[in-house]
Scaffold this active site. Structure first.
Site, PDB file in Angstrom:
ATOM      1  N   MET A   1       0.826  -1.208   0.000  1.00  0.00           N
ATOM      2  CA  MET A   1       0.000   0.000   0.000  1.00  0.00           C
ATOM      3  C   MET A   1       0.863   1.261   0.000  1.00  0.00           C
ATOM      4  SD  MET A   1      -3.187  -0.936   2.552  1.00  0.00           S
ATOM      5  CE  MET A   1      -2.224  -1.642   3.898  1.00  0.00           C
TER       6      MET A   1
ATOM      7  N   GLU B   1      -1.245   9.644  15.205  1.00  0.00           N
ATOM      8  CA  GLU B   1      -1.938  10.848  14.750  1.00  0.00           C
ATOM      9  C   GLU B   1      -3.143  10.494  13.880  1.00  0.00           C
ATOM     10  OE1 GLU B   1       1.748  11.645  16.412  1.00  0.00           O
ATOM     11  OE2 GLU B   1       1.402  10.386  14.640  1.00  0.00           O
TER      12      GLU B   1
ATOM     13  N   SER C   1      -0.164   6.875   5.334  1.00  0.00           N
ATOM     14  CA  SER C   1      -1.440   6.415   5.888  1.00  0.00           C
ATOM     15  C   SER C   1      -2.639   6.849   5.047  1.00  0.00           C
ATOM     16  CB  SER C   1      -1.600   6.941   7.314  1.00  0.00           C
ATOM     17  OG  SER C   1      -0.572   6.451   8.150  1.00  0.00           O
TER      18      SER C   1
ATOM     19  N   GLY D   1      22.898   1.263  31.823  1.00  0.00           N
ATOM     20  CA  GLY D   1      23.689   1.132  30.606  1.00  0.00           C
ATOM     21  C   GLY D   1      23.504  -0.191  29.899  1.00  0.00           C
TER      22      GLY D   1
ATOM     23  N   GLU E   1      -5.677  -5.562  11.199  1.00  0.00           N
ATOM     24  CA  GLU E   1      -4.276  -5.173  11.328  1.00  0.00           C
ATOM     25  C   GLU E   1      -4.039  -4.399  12.618  1.00  0.00           C
ATOM     26  OE1 GLU E   1      -0.726  -3.080   8.676  1.00  0.00           O
ATOM     27  OE2 GLU E   1      -2.767  -3.202   7.884  1.00  0.00           O
ATOM     28  N   ARG E   2      -4.944  -3.497  12.948  1.00  0.00           N
ATOM     29  CA  ARG E   2      -4.769  -2.693  14.160  1.00  0.00           C
ATOM     30  C   ARG E   2      -4.980  -3.523  15.420  1.00  0.00           C
ATOM     31  NH1 ARG E   2      -7.604   2.516  11.159  1.00  0.00           N
ATOM     32  NH2 ARG E   2      -5.666   3.116  10.094  1.00  0.00           N
TER      33      ARG E   2
ATOM     34  N   LEU F   1      15.513   1.180  33.781  1.00  0.00           N
ATOM     35  CA  LEU F   1      15.889   0.443  34.982  1.00  0.00           C
ATOM     36  C   LEU F   1      17.068  -0.498  34.745  1.00  0.00           C
ATOM     37  CD1 LEU F   1      12.354  -0.313  36.437  1.00  0.00           C
ATOM     38  CD2 LEU F   1      14.075   1.243  37.382  1.00  0.00           C
ATOM     39  N   HIS F   2      17.356  -0.791  33.490  1.00  0.00           N
ATOM     40  CA  HIS F   2      18.538  -1.602  33.160  1.00  0.00           C
ATOM     41  C   HIS F   2      19.815  -0.764  33.177  1.00  0.00           C
ATOM     42  CE1 HIS F   2      15.696  -4.656  31.748  1.00  0.00           C
ATOM     43  NE2 HIS F   2      16.699  -5.488  31.551  1.00  0.00           N
TER      44      HIS F   2
ATOM     45  N   PHE G   1       8.599   0.441   2.138  1.00  0.00           N
ATOM     46  CA  PHE G   1       8.316  -0.053   3.494  1.00  0.00           C
ATOM     47  C   PHE G   1       7.414  -1.283   3.468  1.00  0.00           C
ATOM     48  CE2 PHE G   1       8.330   4.745   4.592  1.00  0.00           C
ATOM     49  CZ  PHE G   1       9.721   4.796   4.532  1.00  0.00           C
TER      50      PHE G   1
END
Length: 381
Positions: free
Chosen positions: A126, A369, A133, A342, A244-245, A339-340, A157
């Site tokens: 598409m 959007e 979109s 580095g 799909e959504r 929280l990990h 894409f």
């Protein structure tokens, strides 16, 4: 919280899927991520196990399952095992339904057995270089010439485009004042003269799932390869976006849950100032917020799955679910990576891949959007 979405059949299916993904997919994923391509023989394994054609009728080689909860289990387990489905989600959940719902009997018998076996991989084209979109802006076009359509244009894409044997191309077959009219779906087969696959695009995340440029230069597509009615594709594409959504939403919350599990394991083991990171109040509060976000999102997604099965999930409601789940997952995964420390930035840790992968959720199948625009229209705005 106790989930009531699934029954015993779904949990038995989950166990089988988990074992398969853990044994055959997850260990090889780093190699496929590095190559930027999910191998075709791996897809064939999904087909052998009946996972590529869950919703394809049994008479055409599929599992004949009319229950999206099985699809949801497969998507969830791919996240929970830190594996991947590659382009299988597009193939099975997005493209196959077009063939099932729109195909003639001849087309179904010609294409569906290979699709169910994942020996004929599918993608849908598409998006174009100048059109994202906004489906009404599609410029690729086809002109009728005898028993063929002559197709010209370019797509970009395209998930699974490199491996695709069948590409469902949205193109313009007539012109009118309303740009939504005149779009049709043509099935372009790999090897047709004039059809070329361009670059395998380098992406930030979902790296084992290829994305491609596709070019069509006077490709002669037999009229028998038109799927559905001429000029009706905008309606087909819009209605199928619900599926799909929903798939994106299921994947989003599953990814968030996988990120939380990874973070909990890490903060329990990692020590700072002589005590586990889990002992700090900030850690507890951040993970508590993540757990709550996940439960709220899961409840919304589970309700959407039930409505989808009942045939009552609307375009507007699917947009709400997709917007909420993708945004929530982004917040959760970001906090879990933080929280990990580095180590969260190192690709050897699952959280780094989850972080890169989940960013696509707010763009794919319509950006956040666009979701807000769809929702606003439902409010009469």
């Amino acid at each position: 919280m106790i989930r009531t979405l699934f029954e015993q059949d779904h949990e038995d299916f989950r166990e089988m899927v988990r074992k398969f993904l853990t044994a055959e997919i997850a260990p090889k994923l780093p190699e496929w991520e590095a190559a930027g391509l999910f191998p075709k023989d791996a897809y064939a394994r999904f087909g052998e196990l009946g996972l590529a054609g869950l919703n394809i009728p049994a008479e055409y080689g599929g599992a004949g399952v009319d229950d999206f909860r099985f699809n949801a289990v497969l998507i969830e387990e791919a996240a929970h095992t830190y594996a991947s489905l590659g382009a299988l989600n597009i193939h099975a959940n997005i493209v196959a339904p077009y063939f099932v719902s729109l195909g003639t009997e001849e087309q179904k018998r010609r294409w569906l057995p290979g699709i169910a076996a994942a020996t004929s991989m599918c993608s849908i084209a598409m998006t174009e270089p100048g059109t994202g979109s906004d489906l009404s802006g599609i410029a690729s076009h086809a002109e009728r010439d005898g028993d063929d359509w002559v197709l010209n244009g370019a797509k970009v894409f395209i998930t699974g485009g490199i491996n695709a044997d069948l590409v469902l191309v949205a193109c313009r077959t007539s012109h009118g004042e309303n740009r939504r009219d005149g779009l049709s779906l043509l099935v372009v087969e790999d090897g047709m003269p004039g059809f070329t696959k361009g670059r395998k695009l380098e992406k930030l995340g979902t790296r084992s799932t290829d994305a491609a440029e596709l070019f069509f230069d006077n490709v002669r597509v037999p009229a028998a390869n038109m799927l559905g009615e001429e000029g009706k594709a905008f309606g087909y594409l819009t209605s199928n976006l619900v599926t799909e959504r929903l798939s994106q939403s299921v994947g989003s919350v599953a990814t968030a849950r996988a990120a939380l599990a990874a973070a909990v394991d890490y903060v329990r083991a990692r020590k700072v100032f002589g005590k586990p990171v889990a002992a700090f109040q900030n850690t507890k509060f951040q993970l508590a917020d993540c757990a709550t976000d996940i439960e709220a999102t899961q409840a919304l997604v589970d309700q959407a799955v039930l409505q989808y099965n009942a045939g009552t999930l609307t375009v507007h409601d699917a947009a709400k679910v997709k917007l909420f789940s993708s945004e929530a997952a982004g917040r959760v995964v970001d906090k879990c990576l933080q929280l990990h420390g580095g180590y969260g930035y190192m690709l050897e840790y699952p959280i780094a891949r989850l972080y890169a992968d989940i960013r696509l959720a707010r763009i794919a199948a319509g950006s956040s959007e666009i979701m807000r625009t769809v929702i606003a229209k439902s409010l009469g705005l």
